[in-house]
Write a protein that holds these residues in place. Sequence first.
Motif, PDB file in Angstrom:
ATOM      1  N   LEU A   1      41.857  20.433  31.666  1.00  0.00           N
ATOM      2  CA  LEU A   1      41.479  20.491  29.993  1.00  0.00           C
ATOM      3  C   LEU A   1      42.090  20.079  29.030  1.00  0.00           C
ATOM      4  CD1 LEU A   1      39.216  23.312  30.324  1.00  0.00           C
ATOM      5  CD2 LEU A   1      38.272  21.311  30.821  1.00  0.00           C
ATOM      6  N   LYS A   2      42.825  20.358  29.386  1.00  0.00           N
ATOM      7  CA  LYS A   2      44.297  19.331  28.446  1.00  0.00           C
ATOM      8  C   LYS A   2      44.442  18.102  28.126  1.00  0.00           C
ATOM      9  CE  LYS A   2      47.996  23.485  28.923  1.00  0.00           C
ATOM     10  NZ  LYS A   2      49.200  23.488  28.528  1.00  0.00           N
ATOM     11  N   MET A   3      44.192  17.944  29.081  1.00  0.00           N
ATOM     12  CA  MET A   3      44.381  16.030  29.039  1.00  0.00           C
ATOM     13  C   MET A   3      43.411  15.952  28.365  1.00  0.00           C
ATOM     14  SD  MET A   3      46.611  13.805  30.320  1.00  0.00           S
ATOM     15  CE  MET A   3      47.081  14.344  31.939  1.00  0.00           C
ATOM     16  N   LEU A   4      42.224  16.164  28.472  1.00  0.00           N
ATOM     17  CA  LEU A   4      40.912  16.195  28.586  1.00  0.00           C
ATOM     18  C   LEU A   4      40.801  16.081  27.005  1.00  0.00           C
ATOM     19  CD1 LEU A   4      37.642  14.790  28.768  1.00  0.00           C
ATOM     20  CD2 LEU A   4      37.390  17.194  28.960  1.00  0.00           C
ATOM     21  N   PHE A   5      41.599  17.242  26.357  1.00  0.00           N
ATOM     22  CA  PHE A   5      40.924  17.202  25.056  1.00  0.00           C
ATOM     23  C   PHE A   5      42.503  16.527  24.093  1.00  0.00           C
ATOM     24  CE2 PHE A   5      39.244  22.150  25.337  1.00  0.00           C
ATOM     25  CZ  PHE A   5      38.570  21.585  24.281  1.00  0.00           C
ATOM     26  N   MET A   6      43.565  16.422  24.533  1.00  0.00           N
ATOM     27  CA  MET A   6      44.818  15.503  24.208  1.00  0.00           C
ATOM     28  C   MET A   6      43.760  13.569  24.289  1.00  0.00           C
ATOM     29  SD  MET A   6      48.204  17.002  25.386  1.00  0.00           S
ATOM     30  CE  MET A   6      48.242  14.967  25.524  1.00  0.00           C
ATOM     31  N   ILE A   7      43.124  13.571  25.127  1.00  0.00           N
ATOM     32  CA  ILE A   7      42.285  12.194  24.897  1.00  0.00           C
ATOM     33  C   ILE A   7      41.348  12.233  23.913  1.00  0.00           C
ATOM     34  CG2 ILE A   7      40.955  10.656  25.949  1.00  0.00           C
ATOM     35  CD1 ILE A   7      42.034  11.635  28.263  1.00  0.00           C
ATOM     36  N   ILE A   8      40.295  13.335  23.739  1.00  0.00           N
ATOM     37  CA  ILE A   8      39.923  13.758  22.706  1.00  0.00           C
ATOM     38  C   ILE A   8      39.761  13.404  20.776  1.00  0.00           C
ATOM     39  CG2 ILE A   8      37.346  14.747  21.906  1.00  0.00           C
ATOM     40  CD1 ILE A   8      36.925  15.759  24.885  1.00  0.00           C
ATOM     41  N   GLN A   9      41.803  13.833  21.475  1.00  0.00           N
ATOM     42  CA  GLN A   9      42.461  14.349  19.063  1.00  0.00           C
ATOM     43  C   GLN A   9      42.776  13.039  19.508  1.00  0.00           C
ATOM     44  OE1 GLN A   9      45.106  17.152  20.048  1.00  0.00           O
ATOM     45  NE2 GLN A   9      45.649  16.849  17.911  1.00  0.00           N
ATOM     46  N   GLY A  10      42.709  12.137  20.047  1.00  0.00           N
ATOM     47  CA  GLY A  10      43.547  10.811  19.762  1.00  0.00           C
ATOM     48  C   GLY A  10      42.661   9.629  19.810  1.00  0.00           C
TER      49      GLY A  10
ATOM     50  N   MET B   1      45.616  23.535  19.308  1.00  0.00           N
ATOM     51  CA  MET B   1      44.612  24.402  19.024  1.00  0.00           C
ATOM     52  C   MET B   1      43.646  25.043  20.208  1.00  0.00           C
ATOM     53  SD  MET B   1      42.722  25.914  15.605  1.00  0.00           S
ATOM     54  CE  MET B   1      41.107  25.024  16.222  1.00  0.00           C
ATOM     55  N   PHE B   2      43.061  24.290  21.049  1.00  0.00           N
ATOM     56  CA  PHE B   2      42.247  24.659  21.469  1.00  0.00           C
ATOM     57  C   PHE B   2      43.908  24.954  23.221  1.00  0.00           C
ATOM     58  CE2 PHE B   2      38.794  23.507  18.869  1.00  0.00           C
ATOM     59  CZ  PHE B   2      38.365  24.817  19.213  1.00  0.00           C
ATOM     60  N   ILE B   3      43.979  23.794  22.909  1.00  0.00           N
ATOM     61  CA  ILE B   3      45.284  23.853  24.423  1.00  0.00           C
ATOM     62  C   ILE B   3      46.241  24.709  24.667  1.00  0.00           C
ATOM     63  CG2 ILE B   3      47.104  21.903  24.977  1.00  0.00           C
ATOM     64  CD1 ILE B   3      46.347  19.785  23.338  1.00  0.00           C
ATOM     65  N   ASN B   4      46.551  25.123  23.365  1.00  0.00           N
ATOM     66  CA  ASN B   4      47.989  27.252  23.718  1.00  0.00           C
ATOM     67  C   ASN B   4      46.722  27.793  24.211  1.00  0.00           C
ATOM     68  OD1 ASN B   4      49.546  25.496  22.701  1.00  0.00           O
ATOM     69  ND2 ASN B   4      49.021  26.475  20.377  1.00  0.00           N
ATOM     70  N   ILE B   5      45.125  28.047  23.767  1.00  0.00           N
ATOM     71  CA  ILE B   5      43.843  28.842  24.613  1.00  0.00           C
ATOM     72  C   ILE B   5      43.763  28.409  25.760  1.00  0.00           C
ATOM     73  CG2 ILE B   5      41.852  29.927  24.025  1.00  0.00           C
ATOM     74  CD1 ILE B   5      41.513  29.155  21.725  1.00  0.00           C
ATOM     75  N   LEU B   6      43.970  27.674  26.428  1.00  0.00           N
ATOM     76  CA  LEU B   6      42.976  27.290  27.713  1.00  0.00           C
ATOM     77  C   LEU B   6      44.342  27.277  28.593  1.00  0.00           C
ATOM     78  CD1 LEU B   6      41.777  23.017  27.457  1.00  0.00           C
ATOM     79  CD2 LEU B   6      40.514  25.116  27.953  1.00  0.00           C
ATOM     80  N   GLY B   7      45.561  27.301  28.408  1.00  0.00           N
ATOM     81  CA  GLY B   7      47.080  27.928  29.022  1.00  0.00           C
ATOM     82  C   GLY B   7      47.519  27.019  29.928  1.00  0.00           C
ATOM     83  N   GLY B   8      46.696  26.602  31.885  1.00  0.00           N
ATOM     84  CA  GLY B   8      47.278  26.799  33.370  1.00  0.00           C
ATOM     85  C   GLY B   8      46.749  25.206  33.078  1.00  0.00           C
ATOM     86  N   VAL B   9      45.130  25.415  33.105  1.00  0.00           N
ATOM     87  CA  VAL B   9      45.054  23.942  33.011  1.00  0.00           C
ATOM     88  C   VAL B   9      44.696  22.739  32.567  1.00  0.00           C
ATOM     89  CG1 VAL B   9      41.982  23.096  33.215  1.00  0.00           C
ATOM     90  CG2 VAL B   9      42.459  25.770  32.882  1.00  0.00           C
ATOM     91  N   LYS B  10      45.612  22.192  32.977  1.00  0.00           N
ATOM     92  CA  LYS B  10      45.969  20.795  32.797  1.00  0.00           C
ATOM     93  C   LYS B  10      44.914  19.571  32.637  1.00  0.00           C
ATOM     94  CE  LYS B  10      50.664  21.560  34.854  1.00  0.00           C
ATOM     95  NZ  LYS B  10      51.769  20.989  35.300  1.00  0.00           N
TER      96      LYS B  10
END
Length: 79
Positions: free
Chosen positions: A12-21, A1-10
Amino acid sequence: MFINILGGVKLLKMLFMIIQGLFALALLIPSIAVGVRRMHDIGKGGGWILVNMIPLIGSIWFILLAIKDSEPGPNRFDK
């Protein structure tokens, strides 16, 4: 959900994926413990939570087991 909002900010995407995991891992053991406890309440062994691994039917079966009434009085798992 949040990952799609961030677009190309890799980053932040990685940070959200780590937090989600980490969040998913933090909830894994308590979820298993609650499922095993519920199976013990109805008089079944804790291994019955593995019925969830059967696609589709396993989840339905586990839900039906989980909504069953508990055994009245002590059962074989009470010490």
